[in-house]
Design an enzyme around this catalytic site. Structure first.
Site, PDB file in Angstrom:
ATOM      1  N   LEU A  62      -1.327   9.911  -1.025  1.00  0.00           N
ATOM      2  CA  LEU A  62      -2.654   9.385  -1.364  1.00  0.00           C
ATOM      3  C   LEU A  62      -3.457   9.070  -0.101  1.00  0.00           C
ATOM      4  O   LEU A  62      -4.642   9.412   0.006  1.00  0.00           O
ATOM      5  CB  LEU A  62      -2.520   8.131  -2.236  1.00  0.00           C
ATOM      6  CG  LEU A  62      -1.974   8.356  -3.645  1.00  0.00           C
ATOM      7  CD1 LEU A  62      -1.716   7.022  -4.338  1.00  0.00           C
ATOM      8  CD2 LEU A  62      -2.936   9.200  -4.480  1.00  0.00           C
ATOM      9  N   CYS A 116      -0.305  -1.519   1.289  1.00  0.00           N
ATOM     10  CA  CYS A 116       0.787  -0.540   1.267  1.00  0.00           C
ATOM     11  C   CYS A 116       0.588   0.705   2.121  1.00  0.00           C
ATOM     12  O   CYS A 116       1.536   1.161   2.759  1.00  0.00           O
ATOM     13  CB  CYS A 116       1.055  -0.093  -0.177  1.00  0.00           C
ATOM     14  SG  CYS A 116       1.923  -1.339  -1.135  1.00  0.00           S
TER      15      CYS A 116
END
Length: 480
Positions: free
Chosen positions: A223, A272
């Site tokens: 991502l 993250c």
């Protein structure tokens, strides 16, 4: 009655356990944390985190089958399934500093579980952890087991902040990794049965431990890579007169690629992405794969480059100095619909402007002044350690003023930076803002939320990431 206990009442533990309690009324769920203030907040009307829909879920279950407590040992000893959702920050010193995950909190949680347990338990990794953590935790538990059977499962979280409750209600997938032994498979089945109360069984994926652990890191790396890819294209778009939104739209129409995570911006943030990629880099290096490590390092390099490039555009556009100039910062959270500021690009942009002696006026609908001042004073990676181990609350940075209204932030400003894509920033009265700013009035849109043509018609000089440059900017030296 099955009892579940979650160690860690943060962004993952709180919402996840609240939804399990809502969907499984026959299961008793306890969320425990050593932070008294955090547990007090969970038991109040002002929850410690902002997440759309979370309030309603917590209020439906709290006091019935959902409990928030600081009595960690009691709830752990009584539980059948123990989720561990503690911090796994990036190490700030020692072996692997700046890349490896610090497993101090995980290890102390495992030792405590072993100490207080009087019955067999399933221990579930819910934190993002490096590959092979389960093996380390397993060793601690089995060497301190006193005859108790512990089964370790990896159940990584794939929530997106801002949509966490909907993600929990309707997940793309639930991933459960465990040992390929009869006991391990039985433990997987027990956890699968919990999720099967509301998640279709074909979306519950079962794997071995290592695959589950690595899948989480891989998903976040992929991502983040998409964001860095479109951001790299945004720089080329500016240089050539292309429009990154049109390029991303065309690329996203390819069904093999798809449209998600192709919005150019000032950079990715959150707890993250950077941490997980650094972790991945470290694992690759430790396994003798420097080429793979360097590939993933580049994703972070492009992200840092994008933030630096944004600051450089601001300074060069405004006659090569922002010293003593008021710059309005609209948005400080790393994305809309959350108050989370961890690794938000706003920190680096603000620090870059402060380094050039700008005067900042900051507005974010969900982030308070104490948090902003703390973030701007903190060293990299310190944010992910418990508050009592973080630096003392800093004295306010005198160049920073935090306000609770976009119009107050922009009054008498030389320039406006949009750093979070809050919906309200699309509908502000920009004529009013322009009238109350110093001239020439600049807008630097780091999220591509405004209509550049309308703002230019008002009189603004507009810089939008990856969009054809304003004539004013074209006349400036190229920004690297």
């Amino acid at each position: 009655m099955v009892k579940i206990c979650c160690i860690g009442a943060g962004y993952v533990g709180g919402p996840t356990m609240a939804v399990i309690a809502l969907k499984c009324p026959e299961i008793e769920v306890a969320v425990v944390d050593i932070s008294v203030s955090r547990i007090t907040a969970w038991n109040s009307d002002a929850l410690p985190i902002y997440e759309p829909g979370l309030d309603e879920v917590v209020k439906k279950c709290r006091g019935k089958n959902l409990f928030f407590s600081t009595d960690v040992e009691k709830h752990v000893s009584e539980a059948d399934i123990v989720f561990v959702s503690v911090n796994t920050p990036t190490k700030t010193q020692g072996l692997g500093a700046g890349k490896a995950a610090d497993l101090t909190y995980w290890e102390s949680a495992a030792r405590m579980i072993a100490d207080v347990s009087k019955s067999n338990k399933i221990v579930v990794e819910k934190s993002t952890v490096p590959v092979k953590t389960a093996e380390a935790i397993e060793k601690i538990l089995t060497h301190n087991s006193k005859g108790i059977d512990f089964q370790i499962l990896s159940n990584p979280e794939f929530l997106a902040e801002g949509t966490a409750i909907q993600d929990l209600f309707n997940p793309d997938r639930v991933l459960i990794g465990g040992r390929e032994t009869p006991e391990g498979q039985k433990a997987i089945a027990a956890l699968r049965d919990v999720y099967a109360h509301w998640v279709p069984v074909d979306r519950i994926i079962c794997s071995n431990l290592w695959s589950a652990e690595l899948s989480k890191l891989a998903a976040n790396a992929f991502l983040a890579q998409r964001i860095s890819s479109v951001n790299a294209m945004s720089a080329l778009c500016e240089a050539t007169g292309a429009d990154v939104s049109q390029v991303a739209h065309a690329v996203g129409k390819d069904t093999r690629i798809g449209p998600k995570f192709l919005n150019a911006s000032v950079g990715f943030g959150g707890s993250c992405f950077q941490k997980d990629i650094l972790n991945l880099v470290y694992i690759c290096e430790c396994n003798g794969l420097p080429e793979v490590a360097n590939y993933w390092k580049q994703v972070i390099k492009i992200n840092d480059y994008q933030k630096t490039r944004f600051v450089n555009w601001i300074v060069s556009s405004m006659f090569n100095t922002v010293s003593g100039k008021k710059i309005a910062i609209l948005g400080f959270a790393f994305k809309k619909d959350t108050g989370d500021t961890r690794e938000t690009p706003a920190i680096d942009v603000c620090k870059g402007l402060l380094g050039d002696k700008a005067l900042l006026s900051i507005y974010d609908p969900q982030v308070n002044e104490e948090q902003i001042q703390r973030d701007l004073a903190m060293k990299k990676f310190d944010w992910d350690h418990p508050v009592h181990l973080q630096p003392m609350s800093p004295t306010s940075i005198k160049q920073v003023n935090v306000v609770w209204d976009a119009y107050a932030a922009t009054k008498d400003a030389h320039g406006v930076c949009i750093l979070t894509e809050w919906d309200e920033f699309k509908t502000l009265d920009y004529q009013r803002i322009y009238d109350n700013m110093r001239k020439p009035a600049f807008i630097f849109d780091g999220r591509n939320v405004v209509d550049e043509a309308k703002l230019r018609a008002i009189g603004f000089i507009v810089y939008s990431i990856g969009k054809p440059l304003d004539q004013w900017l074209k006349d400036m030296p190229a920004v690297a």
